[in-house]
Design a protein around this motif. Structure first.
Motif, PDB file in Angstrom:
ATOM      1  N   ILE A   9     -11.720   4.033  -7.076  1.00  0.00           N
ATOM      2  CA  ILE A   9     -11.286   4.838  -7.963  1.00  0.00           C
ATOM      3  C   ILE A   9      -9.879   5.167  -7.537  1.00  0.00           C
ATOM      4  CG2 ILE A   9     -11.297   7.194  -8.692  1.00  0.00           C
ATOM      5  CD1 ILE A   9     -14.253   7.014  -8.268  1.00  0.00           C
ATOM      6  N   THR A  10      -9.738   5.221  -6.368  1.00  0.00           N
ATOM      7  CA  THR A  10      -8.125   5.463  -5.588  1.00  0.00           C
ATOM      8  C   THR A  10      -7.109   4.420  -6.222  1.00  0.00           C
ATOM      9  OG1 THR A  10      -9.149   6.488  -3.751  1.00  0.00           O
ATOM     10  CG2 THR A  10      -6.834   5.545  -3.621  1.00  0.00           C
ATOM     11  N   ALA A  11      -7.906   2.893  -5.956  1.00  0.00           N
ATOM     12  CA  ALA A  11      -6.827   1.873  -6.710  1.00  0.00           C
ATOM     13  C   ALA A  11      -6.947   1.606  -8.159  1.00  0.00           C
ATOM     14  CB  ALA A  11      -7.478   0.480  -5.922  1.00  0.00           C
ATOM     15  N   GLY A  12      -7.558   2.454  -8.773  1.00  0.00           N
ATOM     16  CA  GLY A  12      -7.484   2.329 -10.169  1.00  0.00           C
ATOM     17  C   GLY A  12      -8.371   1.355 -10.703  1.00  0.00           C
ATOM     18  N   THR A  13      -9.171   0.555  -9.781  1.00  0.00           N
ATOM     19  CA  THR A  13      -9.925  -0.803 -10.228  1.00  0.00           C
ATOM     20  C   THR A  13     -11.160  -0.549 -10.562  1.00  0.00           C
ATOM     21  OG1 THR A  13     -10.297  -1.193  -7.846  1.00  0.00           O
ATOM     22  CG2 THR A  13      -8.067  -1.973  -9.076  1.00  0.00           C
ATOM     23  N   GLU A  14     -11.963   0.720 -10.627  1.00  0.00           N
ATOM     24  CA  GLU A  14     -13.376   0.837 -10.667  1.00  0.00           C
ATOM     25  C   GLU A  14     -13.528   0.284 -12.224  1.00  0.00           C
ATOM     26  OE1 GLU A  14     -11.998   4.781 -12.773  1.00  0.00           O
ATOM     27  OE2 GLU A  14     -11.127   3.023 -11.437  1.00  0.00           O
ATOM     28  N   THR A  15     -14.814  -0.149 -12.414  1.00  0.00           N
ATOM     29  CA  THR A  15     -15.128  -0.748 -13.770  1.00  0.00           C
ATOM     30  C   THR A  15     -16.080  -0.202 -14.303  1.00  0.00           C
ATOM     31  OG1 THR A  15     -16.712  -1.984 -12.070  1.00  0.00           O
ATOM     32  CG2 THR A  15     -14.754  -3.113 -13.136  1.00  0.00           C
ATOM     33  N   CYS A  16     -17.055   0.886 -13.860  1.00  0.00           N
ATOM     34  CA  CYS A  16     -17.944   1.705 -14.558  1.00  0.00           C
ATOM     35  C   CYS A  16     -17.461   2.920 -14.349  1.00  0.00           C
ATOM     36  CB  CYS A  16     -19.329   1.444 -13.763  1.00  0.00           C
ATOM     37  SG  CYS A  16     -19.277   1.772 -12.201  1.00  0.00           S
ATOM     38  N   GLY A  17     -18.004   3.605 -15.513  1.00  0.00           N
ATOM     39  CA  GLY A  17     -17.368   5.111 -15.501  1.00  0.00           C
ATOM     40  C   GLY A  17     -18.550   5.885 -14.693  1.00  0.00           C
TER      41      GLY A  17
ATOM     42  N   ARG B 241      -6.380  10.835  -8.031  1.00  0.00           N
ATOM     43  CA  ARG B 241      -5.747  11.736  -6.971  1.00  0.00           C
ATOM     44  C   ARG B 241      -6.808  12.284  -5.902  1.00  0.00           C
ATOM     45  NH1 ARG B 241      -1.386  15.621 -10.141  1.00  0.00           N
ATOM     46  NH2 ARG B 241      -0.855  14.124 -11.700  1.00  0.00           N
ATOM     47  N   PHE B 242      -7.887  12.967  -6.588  1.00  0.00           N
ATOM     48  CA  PHE B 242      -8.866  13.391  -5.667  1.00  0.00           C
ATOM     49  C   PHE B 242      -9.610  12.496  -4.957  1.00  0.00           C
ATOM     50  CE2 PHE B 242     -12.984  15.727  -4.928  1.00  0.00           C
ATOM     51  CZ  PHE B 242     -12.455  16.698  -4.164  1.00  0.00           C
ATOM     52  N   ALA B 243      -9.852  11.325  -5.356  1.00  0.00           N
ATOM     53  CA  ALA B 243     -10.592  10.366  -4.616  1.00  0.00           C
ATOM     54  C   ALA B 243      -9.421   9.639  -3.566  1.00  0.00           C
ATOM     55  CB  ALA B 243     -10.881   9.092  -5.451  1.00  0.00           C
ATOM     56  N   ALA B 244      -8.176   9.594  -3.789  1.00  0.00           N
ATOM     57  CA  ALA B 244      -7.283   9.155  -2.918  1.00  0.00           C
ATOM     58  C   ALA B 244      -6.972  10.354  -1.840  1.00  0.00           C
ATOM     59  CB  ALA B 244      -5.914   9.002  -3.587  1.00  0.00           C
ATOM     60  N   PHE B 245      -7.384  11.652  -1.985  1.00  0.00           N
ATOM     61  CA  PHE B 245      -7.244  12.585  -1.097  1.00  0.00           C
ATOM     62  C   PHE B 245      -8.422  12.282  -0.173  1.00  0.00           C
ATOM     63  CE2 PHE B 245      -8.855  16.902   0.043  1.00  0.00           C
ATOM     64  CZ  PHE B 245      -7.648  17.049   0.856  1.00  0.00           C
TER      65      PHE B 245
ATOM     66  N   ARG C 276       4.617   8.477   4.289  1.00  0.00           N
ATOM     67  CA  ARG C 276       3.459   9.346   3.761  1.00  0.00           C
ATOM     68  C   ARG C 276       3.946  10.026   2.425  1.00  0.00           C
ATOM     69  NH1 ARG C 276       2.067  14.338   3.288  1.00  0.00           N
ATOM     70  NH2 ARG C 276       3.535  15.112   4.334  1.00  0.00           N
ATOM     71  N   GLU C 277       5.131  10.561   2.422  1.00  0.00           N
ATOM     72  CA  GLU C 277       5.489  11.374   1.442  1.00  0.00           C
ATOM     73  C   GLU C 277       5.776  10.526   0.192  1.00  0.00           C
ATOM     74  OE1 GLU C 277       8.807  13.702   2.723  1.00  0.00           O
ATOM     75  OE2 GLU C 277       7.735  14.936   3.964  1.00  0.00           O
ATOM     76  N   GLN C 278       6.079   9.265   0.347  1.00  0.00           N
ATOM     77  CA  GLN C 278       6.230   8.257  -0.791  1.00  0.00           C
ATOM     78  C   GLN C 278       5.050   8.297  -1.303  1.00  0.00           C
ATOM     79  OE1 GLN C 278       8.344   4.860   0.566  1.00  0.00           O
ATOM     80  NE2 GLN C 278      10.325   5.918   0.423  1.00  0.00           N
ATOM     81  N   SER C 279       3.852   8.176  -0.777  1.00  0.00           N
ATOM     82  CA  SER C 279       2.665   7.805  -1.084  1.00  0.00           C
ATOM     83  C   SER C 279       2.132   9.022  -1.835  1.00  0.00           C
ATOM     84  CB  SER C 279       1.615   7.499   0.046  1.00  0.00           C
ATOM     85  OG  SER C 279       1.871   6.650   1.007  1.00  0.00           O
ATOM     86  N   VAL C 280       2.531  10.129  -1.653  1.00  0.00           N
ATOM     87  CA  VAL C 280       2.295  11.260  -2.364  1.00  0.00           C
ATOM     88  C   VAL C 280       2.859  11.632  -3.401  1.00  0.00           C
ATOM     89  CG1 VAL C 280       2.196  13.932  -2.243  1.00  0.00           C
ATOM     90  CG2 VAL C 280       1.852  12.839  -0.402  1.00  0.00           C
ATOM     91  N   MET C 281       4.288  11.048  -3.731  1.00  0.00           N
ATOM     92  CA  MET C 281       5.083  10.977  -4.843  1.00  0.00           C
ATOM     93  C   MET C 281       4.142  10.104  -5.783  1.00  0.00           C
ATOM     94  SD  MET C 281       8.895  10.903  -3.254  1.00  0.00           S
ATOM     95  CE  MET C 281       9.543  10.453  -4.881  1.00  0.00           C
ATOM     96  N   LEU C 282       3.860   8.654  -5.210  1.00  0.00           N
ATOM     97  CA  LEU C 282       2.954   7.853  -6.101  1.00  0.00           C
ATOM     98  C   LEU C 282       1.778   8.637  -6.778  1.00  0.00           C
ATOM     99  CD1 LEU C 282       2.752   4.967  -7.117  1.00  0.00           C
ATOM    100  CD2 LEU C 282       1.225   4.485  -5.153  1.00  0.00           C
ATOM    101  N   LEU C 283       1.059   9.376  -5.783  1.00  0.00           N
ATOM    102  CA  LEU C 283      -0.082  10.068  -6.418  1.00  0.00           C
ATOM    103  C   LEU C 283       0.195  11.026  -7.308  1.00  0.00           C
ATOM    104  CD1 LEU C 283      -2.788  11.532  -3.986  1.00  0.00           C
ATOM    105  CD2 LEU C 283      -1.571  13.141  -5.263  1.00  0.00           C
ATOM    106  N   LEU C 284       1.233  12.008  -7.023  1.00  0.00           N
ATOM    107  CA  LEU C 284       1.632  13.005  -8.026  1.00  0.00           C
ATOM    108  C   LEU C 284       2.261  12.239  -9.215  1.00  0.00           C
ATOM    109  CD1 LEU C 284       3.132  15.461  -5.548  1.00  0.00           C
ATOM    110  CD2 LEU C 284       0.809  15.703  -6.867  1.00  0.00           C
TER     111      LEU C 284
END
Lengths: 252, 252
Positions: free
Chosen positions: B244-252, B171-175, B155-163
């Motif tokens: 958005i979390t995955a960074g793969t969203e296409t439209c803005g 970040r917020f979408a991931a949250f 879990r903490e490793q995921s937060v490190m990735l996030l931060l």
DNA sequence: CGGTCAATTGACCACAGTCAAGCTTGGTGG
DNA sequence: CCACCAAGCTTGACTGTGGTCAATTGACCG
């Protein structure tokens, strides 16, 4: 418990069985066998699968690999990193001799990060299933194993603090001080050491760009805090670096 | 194993012994007793010190406290945070029912973070010394305990990735997605839930300011991704939030 | 009601990122 | 020995994301 077997090769890494034992290993007061008596250390020795060499740049395990073994680093340095769905890497830690790799894999029986050697290294392979049996019989080992896992949790929390709260300068100072104290704990000079990782890897770990790291190094050099030559670094003013880390430095 | 004892009070927190057992607890398939048979669960039940209530805002343990117990959350929500030498807090996690608190304290026999209840909550106190004896006798419990510690590392490793790697929006979408999936695992709606923490606490956790969180909420609202009213939130487009979390969203 | 605290919104700014050029360093081969 | 090349690092100029500061709105409560 001296083992002598022919060496073998797997893709990307040379594996070789070495004459070695925990008792003869200089890391045994930091590593898993810490605090064990001779008898218990002997038993732990017997379950260690093999000691293998991992060449610089070779992968010890990667994300998704089935979890079989923990690895204790005998010699050398590793980095571990996660990859998000975009393929971007985030380095989650730099590990050195006496530290354990693979503990994140216990939860889902597969590795959650990839471990790569930063230089030619050696690890002890610890079959986890066997270790777990031993843990039930050796309270001292159980206790220390829990401490090591807990230490990893604590370490990661510190990185969260660093990434979530600190400025670039503070992060980098914290990074140097952290390396320094770990080398000191291993009996090496806390002031002069080799950076085993590239500027890019440092930046990735600290959530900064390679350019920022380069600028920070130049800044610290100019301020007389460090002396740098390629990957060789000397900390000239540890006191100040600690003050920067703590955010309590007064002068600019 | 029903216990009935008078309630008592310690500074900042109400403690009360409740009629309760692991077997009757709705969290026992997520919590420490996961996978235990009735007999083993009974034994675990017997070592649990007491079930106590922690009022909203009360501190369960603080940094530097001597380590005696782990705490399993029966009901409610907590936050854990670290404090640096400047006194700045960094929230390292939000915990909910079925999760374990205090594992970072094992390594040095004292707590490395402070745990505060976000709402009126209840915890089970697990004396660690006693637990460790039990672990040696119950392989299933040992195995699951290791999984839980390992999960915390992951879990903490995921937060490190996030931060370390993600932009504010990501970040917020991931949250939000993270909360959603954890509520789902507990049998609650993954789409509609209460944010138990303030905007400030969210911002602190994600390495952002309260203003950024507010702006992101407004942005998501405007884009039809969420509906928000105070701390009540409804995820209207989970698919997009995940993208958005995955960074793969296409439209803005 | 007013008082308090949390959340929102806007205007402005700075830290670190991006882009680009130039410089070391080390390795290879003529 | 030096030319050449590639990789890694350094430095500068510019930009943008998210922080800071400040004012406003809204929710809750005695």
């Amino acid at each position: 418990m001296i083992k002598e077997l022919p060496s073998l090769v797997i893709p990307g890494a040379t594996i070789e069985i070495l004459k070695a034992s925990c008792a003869s290993c200089s890391m045994h007061q930091l590593c898993l066998p810490m605090g064990l008596d001779n008898n218990d250390m002997e038993r732990l020795d017997q379950i260690i699968g093999r000691r293998r060499k991992v060449a610089r740049g070779a992968t010890l395990f990667r994300i998704g690999d089935a979890f079989q073994n923990l690895y204790a680093i005998r010699l050398g340095h590793f980095k571990t990193y996660q990859v998000n769905r975009e393929g971007a890497e985030q380095i989650t830690g730099f590990q050195m001799a006496g530290e354990l790799l693979g503990m994140d894999a216990i939860s889902a029986d597969q590795h959650h990060c990839t471990a790569v050697a930063l230089e030619d290294s050696e690890v002890c392979e610890i079959p986890f299933a066997t270790l777990q049996q031993l843990l039930a019989e050796m309270p001292t080992l159980l206790r220390h194993f829990h401490r090591m896992m807990s230490q990893e949790i604590t370490r990661e929390q510190s990185v969260m603090l660093l990434l979530g709260n600190m400025q670039a300068t503070q992060r980098f100072a914290a990074f140097l001080i952290n390396l320094s104290s770990r080398y000191e704990a291993r009996g090496y000079s806390p002031n002069t050491f080799q950076l085993r990782m590239s500027r890019e890897e440092i930046g990735n770990y600290l959530g900064l760009t390679i350019e920022s790291i380069s600028r920070l190094l130049s800044k610290f050099k100019k301020e007389g805090l460090v002396r740098v030559s390629n990957r060789e670094i000397e900390l000239l003013d540890t006191r100040m670096l600690k003050a920067i880390t703590a955010g309590t430095e007064t002068c600019g």
